[in-house]
Design a protein around this motif. Structure first.
Motif, mmCIF file in Angstrom:
data_model
loop_
_atom_site.group_PDB
_atom_site.id
_atom_site.type_symbol
_atom_site.label_atom_id
_atom_site.label_comp_id
_atom_site.label_asym_id
_atom_site.label_seq_id
_atom_site.Cartn_x
_atom_site.Cartn_y
_atom_site.Cartn_z
ATOM 1 N N SER A 85 68.505 22.486 -25.983
ATOM 2 C CA SER A 85 69.219 21.742 -25.956
ATOM 3 C C SER A 85 69.221 20.498 -24.967
ATOM 4 C CB SER A 85 70.871 22.929 -25.927
ATOM 5 O OG SER A 85 70.599 22.965 -24.750
ATOM 6 N N ARG A 86 69.913 20.118 -25.439
ATOM 7 C CA ARG A 86 69.451 17.965 -24.357
ATOM 8 C C ARG A 86 70.325 18.088 -23.108
ATOM 9 N NH1 ARG A 86 65.704 14.307 -24.931
ATOM 10 N NH2 ARG A 86 65.469 13.954 -27.065
ATOM 11 N N ASP A 87 71.422 18.959 -22.840
ATOM 12 C CA ASP A 87 71.958 19.979 -21.942
ATOM 13 C C ASP A 87 71.393 21.055 -21.039
ATOM 14 O OD1 ASP A 87 73.158 22.092 -23.703
ATOM 15 O OD2 ASP A 87 74.392 21.126 -23.461
ATOM 16 N N LEU A 88 70.031 21.475 -22.032
ATOM 17 C CA LEU A 88 69.392 22.215 -21.559
ATOM 18 C C LEU A 88 70.497 24.253 -21.074
ATOM 19 C CD1 LEU A 88 67.523 21.248 -18.972
ATOM 20 C CD2 LEU A 88 66.157 21.260 -21.412
ATOM 21 N N THR A 89 71.183 23.791 -22.286
ATOM 22 C CA THR A 89 71.844 25.088 -21.513
ATOM 23 C C THR A 89 71.577 26.152 -22.374
ATOM 24 O OG1 THR A 89 73.731 24.234 -23.125
ATOM 25 C CG2 THR A 89 73.721 24.305 -20.456
ATOM 26 N N VAL A 90 70.738 26.137 -23.511
ATOM 27 C CA VAL A 90 70.089 26.515 -24.524
ATOM 28 C C VAL A 90 68.553 26.696 -24.170
ATOM 29 C CG1 VAL A 90 70.507 27.438 -27.212
ATOM 30 C CG2 VAL A 90 72.172 26.521 -26.104
ATOM 31 N N ALA B 49 65.707 31.229 -37.135
ATOM 32 C CA ALA B 49 66.799 31.076 -35.335
ATOM 33 C C ALA B 49 68.710 30.445 -35.962
ATOM 34 C CB ALA B 49 66.449 30.073 -35.111
ATOM 35 N N THR B 50 69.009 30.874 -35.218
ATOM 36 C CA THR B 50 70.551 30.556 -35.335
ATOM 37 C C THR B 50 70.885 29.814 -33.228
ATOM 38 O OG1 THR B 50 71.018 33.043 -36.342
ATOM 39 C CG2 THR B 50 72.392 31.427 -35.343
ATOM 40 N N LEU B 51 71.156 28.715 -33.485
ATOM 41 C CA LEU B 51 71.202 27.530 -32.680
ATOM 42 C C LEU B 51 72.479 27.901 -32.101
ATOM 43 C CD1 LEU B 51 68.596 25.314 -33.330
ATOM 44 C CD2 LEU B 51 68.487 27.507 -31.666
ATOM 45 N N PRO B 52 73.473 28.084 -31.253
ATOM 46 C CA PRO B 52 75.036 28.918 -31.302
ATOM 47 C C PRO B 52 75.733 27.603 -30.928
ATOM 48 C CG PRO B 52 73.410 29.203 -29.101
ATOM 49 C CD PRO B 52 72.451 29.092 -29.186
ATOM 50 N N ALA B 53 75.366 26.985 -30.253
ATOM 51 C CA ALA B 53 75.882 25.408 -30.134
ATOM 52 C C ALA B 53 75.275 23.808 -30.660
ATOM 53 C CB ALA B 53 75.407 25.211 -28.568
ATOM 54 N N ALA B 54 76.637 23.215 -30.957
ATOM 55 C CA ALA B 54 76.280 21.800 -31.716
ATOM 56 C C ALA B 54 75.193 20.688 -30.369
ATOM 57 C CB ALA B 54 77.227 21.527 -32.645
ATOM 58 N N GLY B 55 74.758 20.047 -31.023
ATOM 59 C CA GLY B 55 74.513 18.387 -30.083
ATOM 60 C C GLY B 55 73.431 18.745 -30.412
ATOM 61 N N GLY B 56 72.160 17.448 -29.798
ATOM 62 C CA GLY B 56 71.379 17.685 -29.465
ATOM 63 C C GLY B 56 70.066 18.526 -28.928
ATOM 64 N N LEU C 78 53.522 19.030 -28.438
ATOM 65 C CA LEU C 78 54.349 17.732 -29.308
ATOM 66 C C LEU C 78 55.751 18.122 -29.247
ATOM 67 C CD1 LEU C 78 52.301 17.127 -32.522
ATOM 68 C CD2 LEU C 78 51.690 15.674 -30.319
ATOM 69 N N GLY C 79 56.803 17.001 -29.653
ATOM 70 C CA GLY C 79 58.660 16.911 -29.221
ATOM 71 C C GLY C 79 58.785 15.597 -30.541
ATOM 72 N N THR C 80 59.893 16.678 -31.462
ATOM 73 C CA THR C 80 60.835 16.139 -32.002
ATOM 74 C C THR C 80 62.352 16.221 -31.830
ATOM 75 O OG1 THR C 80 60.889 15.232 -34.643
ATOM 76 C CG2 THR C 80 60.344 18.012 -33.460
ATOM 77 N N ASP C 81 63.151 16.005 -32.347
ATOM 78 C CA ASP C 81 64.395 16.111 -32.113
ATOM 79 C C ASP C 81 64.751 16.876 -33.054
ATOM 80 O OD1 ASP C 81 64.710 14.566 -29.452
ATOM 81 O OD2 ASP C 81 65.183 12.514 -30.903
ATOM 82 N N LEU C 82 66.155 17.452 -32.817
ATOM 83 C CA LEU C 82 66.825 18.580 -34.333
ATOM 84 C C LEU C 82 67.702 18.153 -33.695
ATOM 85 C CD1 LEU C 82 66.809 21.165 -36.088
ATOM 86 C CD2 LEU C 82 66.092 22.647 -34.095
ATOM 87 N N ALA C 83 68.234 18.139 -34.891
ATOM 88 C CA ALA C 83 70.449 17.890 -34.398
ATOM 89 C C ALA C 83 70.913 19.335 -35.243
ATOM 90 C CB ALA C 83 70.983 16.688 -35.255
ATOM 91 N N VAL C 84 71.604 20.289 -34.022
ATOM 92 C CA VAL C 84 72.700 20.824 -34.352
ATOM 93 C C VAL C 84 73.950 20.484 -35.002
ATOM 94 C CG1 VAL C 84 73.154 23.552 -34.445
ATOM 95 C CG2 VAL C 84 71.036 22.461 -33.292
ATOM 96 N N SER C 85 74.599 20.217 -36.132
ATOM 97 C CA SER C 85 75.935 19.901 -35.817
ATOM 98 C C SER C 85 76.794 20.929 -35.961
ATOM 99 C CB SER C 85 75.992 19.720 -37.796
ATOM 100 O OG SER C 85 75.552 20.361 -38.769
ATOM 101 N N GLY C 86 78.172 20.198 -35.958
ATOM 102 C CA GLY C 86 79.827 21.016 -35.301
ATOM 103 C C GLY C 86 80.049 19.641 -34.542
#
Length: 328
Positions: A117-122, A140-147, A166-174
């Motif tokens: 996660s962008r906030d580095l908590t996941v 995968a199950t990503l628990p928190a919404a965000g970038g 290589l890196g790319t953005d992934l959006a987790v909605s909520g």
């Protein structure tokens, strides 16, 4: 006695600071996806960002680019729902748009896939499978919404081919509630284990980091190999999530490296700033992750003290763990 470990590094330009990309800020609201911007061999650094060369060569960071070295990370599932099981699918394309199907195996895998996660908590170190057409997939199950940022760490097959991240953005909605970066502490606890970090990262200079694993106050001296080593370390720079991948020189059964309690790394940070370190270690058949926040001072301001965080990673079972019912 443990063998020191040298950092494997990747290069790219610094692209962001706190609050950019998906923003580690205070706003709360729905997330909208943005447009996507073996033996322990060393990965080649191929980008432009470099630091000093004392003791460890040029420091570099990677994962900031979606394309590098003629390859592009194509994420077929750029958006998933928070807390919902998802099948992440992606491929690595060459300059002609063909999916790469021939990889060199490194550290037991053809490709390492990291999601944070962008906030580095996941943080998730996942182990996808590749279809014959070059498409990779992993549950995968990503628990928190965000970038989030997804990283593909691999080396194309072929003599002289360089390692690439290589890196790319992934959006987790909520409903998104970005968290502050966990505080700097020298210990982390996970599933009853305590991991202590000794040493300090320095911009442009090689420094030793030693992580010691204990449980119930007793040193763990029977760590099990994971990806060909007793510890696997990834570092991400806060703000832009520049990626550093650290691997050991020593390995199990080499007659020198002991299976704990200490795991030693030699690492060079590409710049001053805050970083998150994620140590994967395996014990009693299960992989666990200890997470630390470290501050890298500007050159000349190094205090020489070890830094880490006691923040507990998510208690949710991690995909790819070697535990009953979750084969690796």
């Amino acid at each position: 006695m443990n063998t020191g470990l040298r950092i494997t590094a990747f290069a790219a330009a610094i692209a962001a600071t706190f609050g950019t990309a998906y923003g580690v800020g205070a706003s709360v609201g729905p997330v909208v996806a943005e447009k996507p911007p073996a033996a322990h061999d060393e990965h080649a650094a191929t980008g432009t960002e470099t630091g000093g060369e004392e003791g460890g060569g040029k420091a570099a960071a990677g994962g900031l680019q979606i394309s590098e070295g003629g390859y592009t990370l194509a994420l077929d599932t750029p958006r998933v729902a928070a807390g919902e099981p998802a099948d992440l699918r992606f491929s690595v394309k060459d300059e002609r748009g063909r999916s790469l199907t021939s990889y060199a195996r490194e550290h037991g895998k053809e490709l390492h896939f990291i999601v944070a996660s962008r906030d580095l908590t996941v943080y998730r170190h996942l182990h996808p499978t590749r279809a014959a057409d070059g498409t990779w997939s992993v549950a995968a199950t990503l628990p928190a919404a965000g970038g989030y940022r997804a990283f593909a760490d691999f080396k194309p097959a072929g003599k002289g081919a360089a390692g690439i991240t290589l890196g790319t953005d992934l959006a987790v909605s909520g409903k998104s509630e970005p968290a502050a970066l966990p505080p700097v502490r020298a210990t982390a606890e996970v599933d009853g284990y305590r991991v202590t970090l000794d040493g300090a990262l320095t911009a442009g200079k090689a420094r030793e980091l030693t992580l010691s694993v204990s449980r119930n106050g007793r040193p763990v001296t029977d760590l099990q190999p994971y990806l060909g080593a007793y510890g696997h370390l990834v570092a991400l720079r806060a703000g832009d999530l520049a990626y550093l991948h650290v691997h050991p020189n020593g390995e199990p059964d080499d007659g020198v490296t002991e299976p704990g309690p200490e795991v030693s790394f030699t690492a060079t940070a590409p710049s001053a700033g805050a970083y998150r370190l994620f140590l994967d270690f395996r014990h009693e058949g299960k992989v666990r992750t200890a997470a630390f926040t470290v501050d890298v001072p500007v050159t000349g301001a190094d205090t020489g003290t070890g830094t880490g965080t006691g923040e507990k990673p998510s208690a949710e079972p991690r995909e790819g763990e070697e535990s009953p019912g979750h084969g690796h």
